[in-house]
Scaffold this active site. Structure first.
Site, PDB file in Angstrom:
ATOM      1  CD  GLU A 168      -2.992  -1.034   2.291  1.00 19.67           C
ATOM      2  OE1 GLU A 168      -2.905  -0.127   3.132  1.00 19.67           O
ATOM      3  OE2 GLU A 168      -3.944  -1.842   2.239  1.00 19.67           O
ATOM      4  CD  GLU A 369      -3.334  -6.106   3.983  1.00 14.53           C
ATOM      5  OE1 GLU A 369      -4.161  -5.323   4.503  1.00 14.53           O
ATOM      6  OE2 GLU A 369      -2.120  -5.883   3.967  1.00 14.53           O
TER       7      GLU A 369
HETATM    8  C1  BG6 Z   1      -4.186  -2.409   5.425  1.00 12.93           C
HETATM    9  C2  BG6 Z   1      -2.779  -2.565   5.888  1.00 12.93           C
HETATM   10  O1  BG6 Z   1      -4.331  -1.069   5.104  1.00 12.93           O
HETATM   11  O2  BG6 Z   1      -5.238  -2.616   6.298  1.00 12.93           O
HETATM   12  C3  BG6 Z   1      -2.619  -3.224   7.243  1.00 12.93           C
HETATM   13  O3  BG6 Z   1      -1.953  -3.173   4.941  1.00 12.93           O
HETATM   14  C4  BG6 Z   1      -3.745  -2.825   8.164  1.00 12.93           C
HETATM   15  O4  BG6 Z   1      -1.361  -2.881   7.749  1.00 12.93           O
HETATM   16  C5  BG6 Z   1      -5.067  -3.275   7.535  1.00 12.93           C
HETATM   17  O5  BG6 Z   1      -3.598  -3.286   9.449  1.00 12.93           O
HETATM   18  C6  BG6 Z   1      -6.318  -3.008   8.353  1.00 12.93           C
HETATM   19  O6  BG6 Z   1      -6.438  -1.661   8.667  1.00 12.93           O
HETATM   20  P1  BG6 Z   1      -6.409  -1.156  10.168  1.00 12.93           P
HETATM   21  O7  BG6 Z   1      -6.085   0.289  10.072  1.00 12.93           O
HETATM   22  O8  BG6 Z   1      -7.767  -1.394  10.740  1.00 12.93           O
HETATM   23  O9  BG6 Z   1      -5.363  -1.941  10.872  1.00 12.93           O
END
Ligand code: BG6
Length: 465
Positions: A168, A369
């Site tokens: 990202e 993800e």
């Molecule tokens: C993604 C990232 O943006 O989302 C992770 O690659 C992150 O590092 C995940 O943890 C979930 O978002 P958040 O802010 O709720 O942890």
């Protein structure tokens, strides 16, 4: 059990985490920007919880990877921390304990039949490189990152066959330079644009190094992980559509086009040039970007972006910002994840799949993800001590259904990784929202498989559901 949604052969069923969010700071010789931010402003982190211990992966990787195998996954992504592996950033001299640690992690992945996917940067810039050079604003830092990447390939490239340059990168631009959710929390649209270019250049230079070192001949592949938040306009009128196209070019195709096609989107270049904020780039750098595109793409998808034509007054006092061209739009009736404040829109999985099929040469890609962060999961613990996270299972099913539709219409998707195998540290949200298949008790570091962990095991075994 009859399987309605069957996935392609050898599909990656896996899950992702990152070094800074899982390992803890144990034995690390340098601080990242997040380590430093926590040290100087712990109150900025939910319940004052920082990265010091995280989910203790540094100490418990052996047991953790066994648990990940136990829930049936066949692949696993984490990241190598620049601040752990490297002792001297300028020469690339390594820290022996860092080498030992990542060697163990990689070997244990392989022993547990988990395909290791290694990422090189997950928001964890060494703070010294920010203090000394301005971090990603500097092209010298780009070259230091290549030195680090070469070390990683040299040390681990014999066993790791899937690498990603960045996770990202757009979030670095947004968090550090526009919207103040990553240290150093600057608001400077001009610097943001330069950082956007430098990150693209860094990714291309690392790919160039990987090629030069000959890993492709040994079956190695290198890609990038992008958070695609497709922009949907409020309506089909020209103003909304234009606003949405501009937002899409700034937040999505600014990395997607160079990564896959080697050039920048025209609409973005036109705007940056017209507004006099275009980045400094040499012909040679543009050539490097052109010639070093990715082998595969990882897509992180959580939420869409909804956009309307600019209605609010643009705040000139902050200088140039992309928000000059659009407003965010709250679609009436949208479904929300109230804990994270993100819209839930699984149909987007299909739209991404088709966009990559039709507009990006049907490049091989995977969902790197996708997940649902929920606060207060202890209220779902049953009499056997297991979190019954049916909401998460439903969330995954819905997203997988749309992904399956995209694949059955020819999109070249080879895997699905969730965020995250074991509850991990969510930056300034710390452990507020939990995402894992496996729960962590922060007081004891005890790890317990949730209902979703049993569910994914069946899905992986059946290659569908
Ligand atoms: C993604 C990232 O943006 O989302 C992770 O690659 C992150 O590092 C995940 O943890 C979930 O978002 P958040 O802010 O709720 O942890």
């Amino acid at each position: 059990m009859s399987i309605k949604y069957k996935f392609p052969e050898n599909f990656w069923w896996g899950s992702a985490t990152s070094g800074p969010q899982s390992e803890g700071r144990f034995n690390k010789k340098h601080d990242s920007v997040f380590d430093h931010w926590f040290d100087i402003e712990p109150e900025a982190f939910f319940n004052g919880v920082g990265p010091n211990v995280a989910s203790n992966f540094y100490n418990s990787h052996k047991e953790d990877l066994k648990l990940i195998k136990e829930i049936g996954l066949n692949s696993f992504r984490t990241s190598i921390q620049w601040t752990r592996l490297i002792k001297d950033f300028e020469t690339g001299e390594v820290d022996e304990d860092g080498v030992r640690f990542y060697n163990e992690v990689i070997d244990e992945c392989i022993e547990n039949d988990l395909l290791p996917v290694m990422n090189l940067h997950h928001f964890d810039l060494p703070v010294e490189l920010y203090d000394k050079y301005g971090g990603w604003e500097s092209k010298h830092v780009v070259d230091l990152f290549v030195i680090f990447a070469r070390k990683c390939f040299e040390l681990f490239g014999d066993r790791v066959k899937h690498w990603t340059t960045f996770n990202e990168p757009m979030v670095i631009v947004e968090g550090e330079y526009l919207y103040q959710f990553h240290y150093p929390k600057i608001v400077d649209g001009r610097k943001a644009v330069q950082v956007m270019f430098n990150l693209n250049l860094a990714s291309a230079k690392v790919i160039e190094a990987y090629k030069e070192m000959g890993f492709h001949k040994e079956g190695g592949q290198i890609g990038i992980v992008l958070n695609l938040t497709p922009a949907y306009p409020r309506s089909n009128n020209d103003e909304d559509t234009m606003a949405s196209n501009i937002a899409d070019s700034y937040f999505n195709t600014s990395f997607l086009e160079p990564a896959v096609k080697g050039n920048f989107p025209k609409i973005l270049l036109d705007i940056l040039e017209q507004d006099g904020v275009i980045w400094q780039a040499t012909e040679k750098e543009l050539e490097i970007i052109k010639n070093n595109t990715v082998d595969f793409l990882g897509v992180n998808y959580y939420q869409p972006r909804r956009v309307k034509a600019k209605e609010s007054e643009f705040d000139e006092s902050k200088g140039w910002m992309p928000d000059k061209y659009f407003d965010n739009y709250e679609m009436p009736g949208r479904r929300m994840n109230p804990y994270r404040g993100w819209e839930i829109y699984p149909q987007c999985m299909y739209d991404i799949a088709i966009n990559l099929r039709d507009n990006y040469d049907n490049i091989p890609w995977y969902i790197s993800e996708n997940g649902m962060g929920v606060e207060g999961e202890e209220k779902y613990i049953n009499e056997y001590g297991i979190i019954e996270d049916d909401y998460r299972i439903d969330f995954y099913k819905e997203h997988l259904e749309y992904l399956h539709k995209g694949i059955s219409e020819g999109s070249n998707c080879f895997g699905y990784h969730t965020w995250t195998p074991i509850d991990c540290w969510s930056w300034s949200n710390a452990y507020k929202n939990r995402y894992g298949f496996i729960a962590v008790d922060l007081a004891t570091q005890k790890k317990t498989i949730k209902k979703s962990g049993r569910w994914i095991k069946e899905v992986a075994q059946n290659n569908g559901f």
